[in-house]
Scaffold this motif. Structure first.
Motif, PDB file in Angstrom:
ATOM      1  N   SER A  42     -64.195   2.212  -3.545  1.00 30.86           N
ATOM      2  CA  SER A  42     -63.025   2.384  -2.683  1.00 30.86           C
ATOM      3  C   SER A  42     -63.434   2.321  -1.224  1.00 30.86           C
ATOM      4  O   SER A  42     -64.603   2.531  -0.885  1.00 30.86           O
ATOM      5  CB  SER A  42     -62.344   3.732  -2.966  1.00 30.86           C
ATOM      6  OG  SER A  42     -61.953   3.834  -4.320  1.00 30.86           O
ATOM      7  N   SER A  43     -62.480   2.027  -0.369  1.00 27.08           N
ATOM      8  CA  SER A  43     -62.767   1.962   1.069  1.00 27.08           C
ATOM      9  C   SER A  43     -61.696   2.722   1.839  1.00 27.08           C
ATOM     10  O   SER A  43     -60.563   2.898   1.363  1.00 27.08           O
ATOM     11  CB  SER A  43     -62.812   0.505   1.535  1.00 27.08           C
ATOM     12  OG  SER A  43     -61.612  -0.169   1.213  1.00 27.08           O
ATOM     13  N   ARG A  44     -62.095   3.178   3.042  1.00 27.26           N
ATOM     14  CA  ARG A  44     -61.159   3.873   3.925  1.00 27.26           C
ATOM     15  C   ARG A  44     -61.290   3.285   5.320  1.00 27.26           C
ATOM     16  O   ARG A  44     -62.380   2.893   5.741  1.00 27.26           O
ATOM     17  CB  ARG A  44     -61.454   5.370   3.951  1.00 27.26           C
ATOM     18  CG  ARG A  44     -61.229   6.046   2.602  1.00 27.26           C
ATOM     19  CD  ARG A  44     -61.577   7.513   2.619  1.00 27.26           C
ATOM     20  NE  ARG A  44     -61.458   8.086   1.281  1.00 27.26           N
ATOM     21  CZ  ARG A  44     -61.831   9.319   0.968  1.00 27.26           C
ATOM     22  NH1 ARG A  44     -62.334  10.118   1.900  1.00 27.26           N
ATOM     23  NH2 ARG A  44     -61.694   9.758  -0.268  1.00 27.26           N
ATOM     24  N   ILE A  45     -60.181   3.251   6.007  1.00 28.78           N
ATOM     25  CA  ILE A  45     -60.148   2.726   7.372  1.00 28.78           C
ATOM     26  C   ILE A  45     -59.623   3.826   8.283  1.00 28.78           C
ATOM     27  O   ILE A  45     -58.639   4.502   7.955  1.00 28.78           O
ATOM     28  CB  ILE A  45     -59.249   1.473   7.448  1.00 28.78           C
ATOM     29  CG1 ILE A  45     -59.831   0.352   6.569  1.00 28.78           C
ATOM     30  CG2 ILE A  45     -59.097   0.986   8.889  1.00 28.78           C
ATOM     31  CD1 ILE A  45     -58.933  -0.841   6.401  1.00 28.78           C
ATOM     32  N   GLU A  47     -61.454   6.458   9.181  1.00 26.84           N
ATOM     33  CA  GLU A  47     -62.220   7.685   8.994  1.00 26.84           C
ATOM     34  C   GLU A  47     -63.510   7.375   8.247  1.00 26.84           C
ATOM     35  O   GLU A  47     -63.671   6.303   7.669  1.00 26.84           O
ATOM     36  CB  GLU A  47     -61.416   8.734   8.227  1.00 26.84           C
ATOM     37  CG  GLU A  47     -61.044   8.338   6.794  1.00 26.84           C
ATOM     38  CD  GLU A  47     -60.334   9.460   6.060  1.00 26.84           C
ATOM     39  OE1 GLU A  47     -61.030  10.366   5.567  1.00 26.84           O
ATOM     40  OE2 GLU A  47     -59.095   9.424   5.981  1.00 26.84           O
ATOM     41  N   LYS A  48     -64.431   8.318   8.292  1.00 29.10           N
ATOM     42  CA  LYS A  48     -65.699   8.191   7.592  1.00 29.10           C
ATOM     43  C   LYS A  48     -65.800   9.295   6.546  1.00 29.10           C
ATOM     44  O   LYS A  48     -65.228  10.363   6.730  1.00 29.10           O
ATOM     45  CB  LYS A  48     -66.870   8.291   8.580  1.00 29.10           C
ATOM     46  CG  LYS A  48     -66.920   7.192   9.619  1.00 29.10           C
ATOM     47  CD  LYS A  48     -68.121   7.398  10.544  1.00 29.10           C
ATOM     48  CE  LYS A  48     -68.180   6.343  11.637  1.00 29.10           C
ATOM     49  NZ  LYS A  48     -69.328   6.571  12.544  1.00 29.10           N
ATOM     50  N   ARG A  50     -66.717   5.485   5.024  1.00 35.35           N
ATOM     51  CA  ARG A  50     -65.843   4.325   4.853  1.00 35.35           C
ATOM     52  C   ARG A  50     -65.774   3.854   3.405  1.00 35.35           C
ATOM     53  O   ARG A  50     -64.752   3.321   2.968  1.00 35.35           O
ATOM     54  CB  ARG A  50     -66.338   3.178   5.735  1.00 35.35           C
ATOM     55  CG  ARG A  50     -66.235   3.456   7.227  1.00 35.35           C
ATOM     56  CD  ARG A  50     -66.620   2.240   8.043  1.00 35.35           C
ATOM     57  NE  ARG A  50     -66.460   2.498   9.473  1.00 35.35           N
ATOM     58  CZ  ARG A  50     -67.434   2.972  10.248  1.00 35.35           C
ATOM     59  NH1 ARG A  50     -68.641   3.211   9.725  1.00 35.35           N
ATOM     60  NH2 ARG A  50     -67.210   3.192  11.528  1.00 35.35           N
ATOM     61  N   TRP A  52     -66.721   4.434  -0.840  1.00 36.95           N
ATOM     62  CA  TRP A  52     -66.897   5.471  -1.850  1.00 36.95           C
ATOM     63  C   TRP A  52     -67.040   4.846  -3.235  1.00 36.95           C
ATOM     64  O   TRP A  52     -66.443   3.804  -3.525  1.00 36.95           O
ATOM     65  CB  TRP A  52     -65.684   6.401  -1.881  1.00 36.95           C
ATOM     66  CG  TRP A  52     -65.476   7.202  -0.638  1.00 36.95           C
ATOM     67  CD1 TRP A  52     -64.854   6.810   0.520  1.00 36.95           C
ATOM     68  CD2 TRP A  52     -65.897   8.547  -0.415  1.00 36.95           C
ATOM     69  NE1 TRP A  52     -64.858   7.822   1.441  1.00 36.95           N
ATOM     70  CE2 TRP A  52     -65.491   8.918   0.893  1.00 36.95           C
ATOM     71  CE3 TRP A  52     -66.570   9.500  -1.194  1.00 36.95           C
ATOM     72  CZ2 TRP A  52     -65.732  10.168   1.432  1.00 36.95           C
ATOM     73  CZ3 TRP A  52     -66.807  10.757  -0.669  1.00 36.95           C
ATOM     74  CH2 TRP A  52     -66.393  11.083   0.639  1.00 36.95           C
ATOM     75  N   SER A  57     -70.305   9.018  -1.348  1.00 35.75           N
ATOM     76  CA  SER A  57     -70.225   8.125  -0.196  1.00 35.75           C
ATOM     77  C   SER A  57     -71.246   7.009  -0.352  1.00 35.75           C
ATOM     78  O   SER A  57     -72.375   7.229  -0.815  1.00 35.75           O
ATOM     79  CB  SER A  57     -70.510   8.901   1.095  1.00 35.75           C
ATOM     80  OG  SER A  57     -70.738   8.002   2.173  1.00 35.75           O
ATOM     81  N   ASP A  59     -71.850   5.035   2.428  1.00 36.72           N
ATOM     82  CA  ASP A  59     -72.145   4.635   3.805  1.00 36.72           C
ATOM     83  C   ASP A  59     -73.639   4.534   4.086  1.00 36.72           C
ATOM     84  O   ASP A  59     -74.032   3.984   5.127  1.00 36.72           O
ATOM     85  CB  ASP A  59     -71.491   5.606   4.796  1.00 36.72           C
ATOM     86  CG  ASP A  59     -70.001   5.310   4.974  1.00 36.72           C
ATOM     87  OD1 ASP A  59     -69.445   4.562   4.143  1.00 36.72           O
ATOM     88  OD2 ASP A  59     -69.400   5.822   5.936  1.00 36.72           O
ATOM     89  N   ARG A  80     -58.381  -7.921  -2.761  1.00 35.03           N
ATOM     90  CA  ARG A  80     -58.909  -6.606  -2.406  1.00 35.03           C
ATOM     91  C   ARG A  80     -60.431  -6.568  -2.545  1.00 35.03           C
ATOM     92  O   ARG A  80     -61.149  -6.063  -1.676  1.00 35.03           O
ATOM     93  CB  ARG A  80     -58.270  -5.544  -3.305  1.00 35.03           C
ATOM     94  CG  ARG A  80     -58.287  -4.120  -2.792  1.00 35.03           C
ATOM     95  CD  ARG A  80     -59.542  -3.314  -2.974  1.00 35.03           C
ATOM     96  NE  ARG A  80     -60.131  -3.244  -4.282  1.00 35.03           N
ATOM     97  CZ  ARG A  80     -61.172  -2.462  -4.566  1.00 35.03           C
ATOM     98  NH1 ARG A  80     -61.688  -1.688  -3.635  1.00 35.03           N
ATOM     99  NH2 ARG A  80     -61.708  -2.483  -5.758  1.00 35.03           N
ATOM    100  N   HIS A  87     -65.659  -6.228   4.308  1.00 34.51           N
ATOM    101  CA  HIS A  87     -65.667  -4.968   5.046  1.00 34.51           C
ATOM    102  C   HIS A  87     -67.073  -4.351   5.019  1.00 34.51           C
ATOM    103  O   HIS A  87     -67.603  -3.913   6.063  1.00 34.51           O
ATOM    104  CB  HIS A  87     -64.643  -4.029   4.404  1.00 34.51           C
ATOM    105  CG  HIS A  87     -64.339  -2.795   5.169  1.00 34.51           C
ATOM    106  ND1 HIS A  87     -63.530  -1.791   4.675  1.00 34.51           N
ATOM    107  CD2 HIS A  87     -64.735  -2.356   6.399  1.00 34.51           C
ATOM    108  CE1 HIS A  87     -63.439  -0.810   5.563  1.00 34.51           C
ATOM    109  NE2 HIS A  87     -64.161  -1.131   6.607  1.00 34.51           N
TER     110      HIS A  87
END
Length: 297
Positions: A42-45, A47-48, A50, A52, A57, A59, A80, A87
């Motif tokens: 999974s990814s997040r934009i 926040e850190k 980024r 998972w 994590s 990162d 995706r 990404h």
């Protein structure tokens, strides 16, 4: 001393044989390693961390071998997954093969036009979504091969020597909105050549012989291997093909045509179990050393 963390990315629950060999080679090099299902990353934009995998994590990931994007996915899933890898690359995760060359090698159309641009001999091919165009081209060729645009191991490839048979196959494909990929059949012995390239060198190659009554030489279709050594024009064309696609490692399929060698496919995430059995060369250590070298540059 910096300890590297490198992942092997696939979408199976358990690593297949090449993935297991890469993981073992990473262990032998003293590298921390993970096996990750791409559907579980999974990814997040904004926040850190980024990236998972479950609650872990990612990162701290330095690099990853992308072995598969998944076999049965819809368009949104594929978009995706491609964007996820892009990404990750943009934030310093070194992928092997790099994403753009890897995507090129998965697309037969993109592969062939890039090879032609660099002067690599390839079969004459028509790619269309128009049934009449594809049918007329099939009449022009006579004996031909109809292939899926994306695929490997010979699955879905059909040898046709009559235009009306071509029409029936092409009409079926057109009715399900598949691209129509029509390629000349290049006469050859009952074999082709698979060459395995890592970091600009051919580390192993073998002849693949078609089983009786079959035109496809793929091991997955019952073909049998025999070691061979590539020299001269064949060696040059294999290396030129891999360089043209900017791949760090690849399997190149080449045939001995009437006018010389012809490259038919380049695989940016090739299997090598049969190659290892036939040639006694396991590419996994060389592949791992190549990525480690790229990470330390």
């Amino acid at each position: 001393m910096l300890v590297l963390l490198i992942a092997v990315i696939h979408d199976t629950y358990n690593p297949d044989w090449p993935c297991r060999e890469i993981l073992k080679a990473l262990e032998d090099q003293g590298v921390e390693r993970l096996f990750l299902r791409i559907s579980k990353i999974s990814s997040r934009i904004g926040e850190k961390p980024r990236f998972w995998a479950g609650s872990r994590s990612l990162d701290d990931l330095n690099g990853a071998f992308v072995r598969s994007l998944g076999s049965i996915v819809n368009v949104e899933q594929m978009v995706r997954r491609i964007t996820l890898l892009e990404h990750m690359e943009s934030y310093g995760v070194t992928l092997m093969n790099p994403l753009d060359p890897l995507l090129t090698s998965r697309d037969k159309y993109r592969t062939l036009y890039k090879l032609e641009l660099k002067g690599v001999p390839i079969p004459k091919t028509s790619i269309s979504e128009d049934l009449r165009t594809a049918y007329e081209y099939s009449k022009k060729l006579g004996k031909l091969v109809i292939k899926p645009l994306i695929g490997s191991r010979g699955f879905g490839s059909v040898l046709v020597d009559h235009p009306e048979v071509s029409f029936r196959i092409l009409k079926t494909l057109a009715s399900t909105r598949h691209p129509l990929y029509v390629q000349e059949y290049v006469p050859k012995p009952s074999r082709d050549i698979r060459a395995f390239v890592v970091d600009g060198s051919i580390i192993a190659s073998m002849y693949r012989y078609a089983p009786q009554g079959e035109w496809r030489t793929n091991i997955a279709q019952g073909g049998e291997g025999e070691p061979c050594k590539l020299e001269g024009e064949f060696e040059d064309i294999v290396l030129k093909a891999v360089e043209a696609l900017e791949l760090w490692y690849a399997g190149v399929d080449i045939i001995e045509g009437p006018e010389g060698p012809v490259v038919v496919e380049v695989n940016g995430s090739p299997d090598w179990e049969e190659l290892t059995m036939v040639t006694k060369v396991n590419p996994a250590p060389s592949i791992v050393k190549c990525l480690i070298k790229k990470l330390k540059c």
